[in-house]
Enzyme design. Structure first.
Site, PDB file in Angstrom:
ATOM      1  N   ARG A 102      -4.073   3.090   3.001  1.00 16.03           N
ATOM      2  CA  ARG A 102      -4.521   3.175   1.622  1.00 16.03           C
ATOM      3  C   ARG A 102      -5.627   4.208   1.489  1.00 16.03           C
ATOM      4  NH1 ARG A 102      -8.944   0.282   0.046  1.00 16.03           N
ATOM      5  NH2 ARG A 102      -7.943  -0.375  -1.886  1.00 16.03           N
ATOM      6  N   LEU A 103      -5.843   4.627   0.257  1.00 14.70           N
ATOM      7  CA  LEU A 103      -7.029   5.365  -0.165  1.00 14.70           C
ATOM      8  C   LEU A 103      -7.615   4.597  -1.332  1.00 14.70           C
ATOM      9  CD1 LEU A 103      -6.008   9.154  -0.219  1.00 14.70           C
ATOM     10  CD2 LEU A 103      -7.824   8.133   1.160  1.00 14.70           C
ATOM     11  N   ASP A 104      -8.928   4.475  -1.372  1.00 17.41           N
ATOM     12  CA  ASP A 104      -9.554   3.771  -2.478  1.00 17.41           C
ATOM     13  C   ASP A 104      -9.145   4.384  -3.815  1.00 17.41           C
ATOM     14  OD1 ASP A 104     -10.964   2.158  -0.709  1.00 17.41           O
ATOM     15  OD2 ASP A 104     -12.646   3.556  -0.606  1.00 17.41           O
ATOM     16  N   LYS A 105      -9.209   3.586  -4.853  1.00 17.18           N
ATOM     17  CA  LYS A 105      -8.855   4.058  -6.186  1.00 17.18           C
ATOM     18  C   LYS A 105      -9.678   5.275  -6.579  1.00 17.18           C
ATOM     19  CE  LYS A 105      -8.305   2.376 -10.948  1.00 17.18           C
ATOM     20  NZ  LYS A 105      -8.437   1.208 -11.850  1.00 17.18           N
TER      21      LYS A 105
END
Length: 239
Positions: A105-108
């Site tokens: 994932r990558l943070d929002k």
């Protein structure tokens, strides 16, 4: 040839193998009409349903690739989840004709390179910390980058009740630096920087192992090349 149930579900493109284990544990998976347990192996004629919907393993394509592997330049504001109820989820954003899900994932509020695939079987191989697969980031902060800050970040920082693995850092500009990690703890770079009194103002991932962001503009995606797949998964050929 008999196949483990969680592998069958991931091969169908429904979700990753880890998520399949949770579906099975939650009693949402049936085999031949009966609720299935962890560790079940399937025969050729067994029917699998998730929440009452039948699944079928994806057939191989004539191109030789069985699955989808793409690189996306994720913009800020997109959430790395497969939950369709979340506005701005990454699956709907990509809008691929096949079901894909993000690897990690990558943070929002972060941007840059993220990989997506229909092959849930390889997700853990890429994410597993002991495999030490490099991820490179360019980071902007609110204070001048000092040698002491870079040395401290590289040595390891206490977050999430553990010390981060040693990593590589380098100064890019007065308020910017490069960092190469081999692990992916939740909001790792932001928390590491905060430990030294810094606030991250921009974070962009530009490389995962041998896959580079390159000229992809925010929101654009492309298929991975065979060479990139070889670099990511050198022991595998079942693409």
């Amino acid at each position: 040839m008999r196949m483990r149930l969680n592998k069958y579900i991931s091969e169908s493109g429904h979700c990753s193998r880890r998520e399949a284990d949770q579906l099975i544990a939650d009693g949402r998976v049936c085999v031949n009409g009966e609720v299935a347990g962890i560790g079940v192996r399937l025969g050729d004629d067994d029917e699998v349903t998730v929440d009452g919907q039948a699944l079928k393993a994806r057939p191989r394509r004539s191109s030789g690739r069985r699955h989808v592997y793409i690189a996306l330049n994720k913009p800020v504001g997109i959430t790395c989840t497969t939950d369709s109820s979340v506005k701005g989820n990454i699956v709907d954003f990509v809008g691929h004709e096949q079901r894909v899900f993000p690897i990690g994932r990558l943070d929002k509020d972060s941007e840059g390179l993220i990989l997506l695939t229909s092959n849930g079987d390889i997700v853990n191989e890429i994410l597993r910390a002991e495999n030490s697969k490099e991820k490179e980031y360019l980071v902007a902060v609110n204070k001048a980058v000092t040698p002491e800050f870079l040395t401290g970040m590289a040595r390891g920082v206490r977050i999430h009740n553990q010390t981060t693995k040693p990593c590589r850092t380098g100064r890019l500009a007065k308020f910017g630096f490069r960092i190469v990690l081999t692990q992916g703890l939740n909001r790792q770079i932001r928390l590491m920087a905060a430990a030294f009194g810094y606030r991250v103002t921009q974070l962009r991932r530009v490389r995962i192992v041998n896959v580079k962001l390159g000229a992809l503009k925010p929101g654009q995606w492309r298929n991975l090349t065979d060479a990139e797949l070889h670099g990511l998964l050198p022991e595998r050929t079942d693409w």
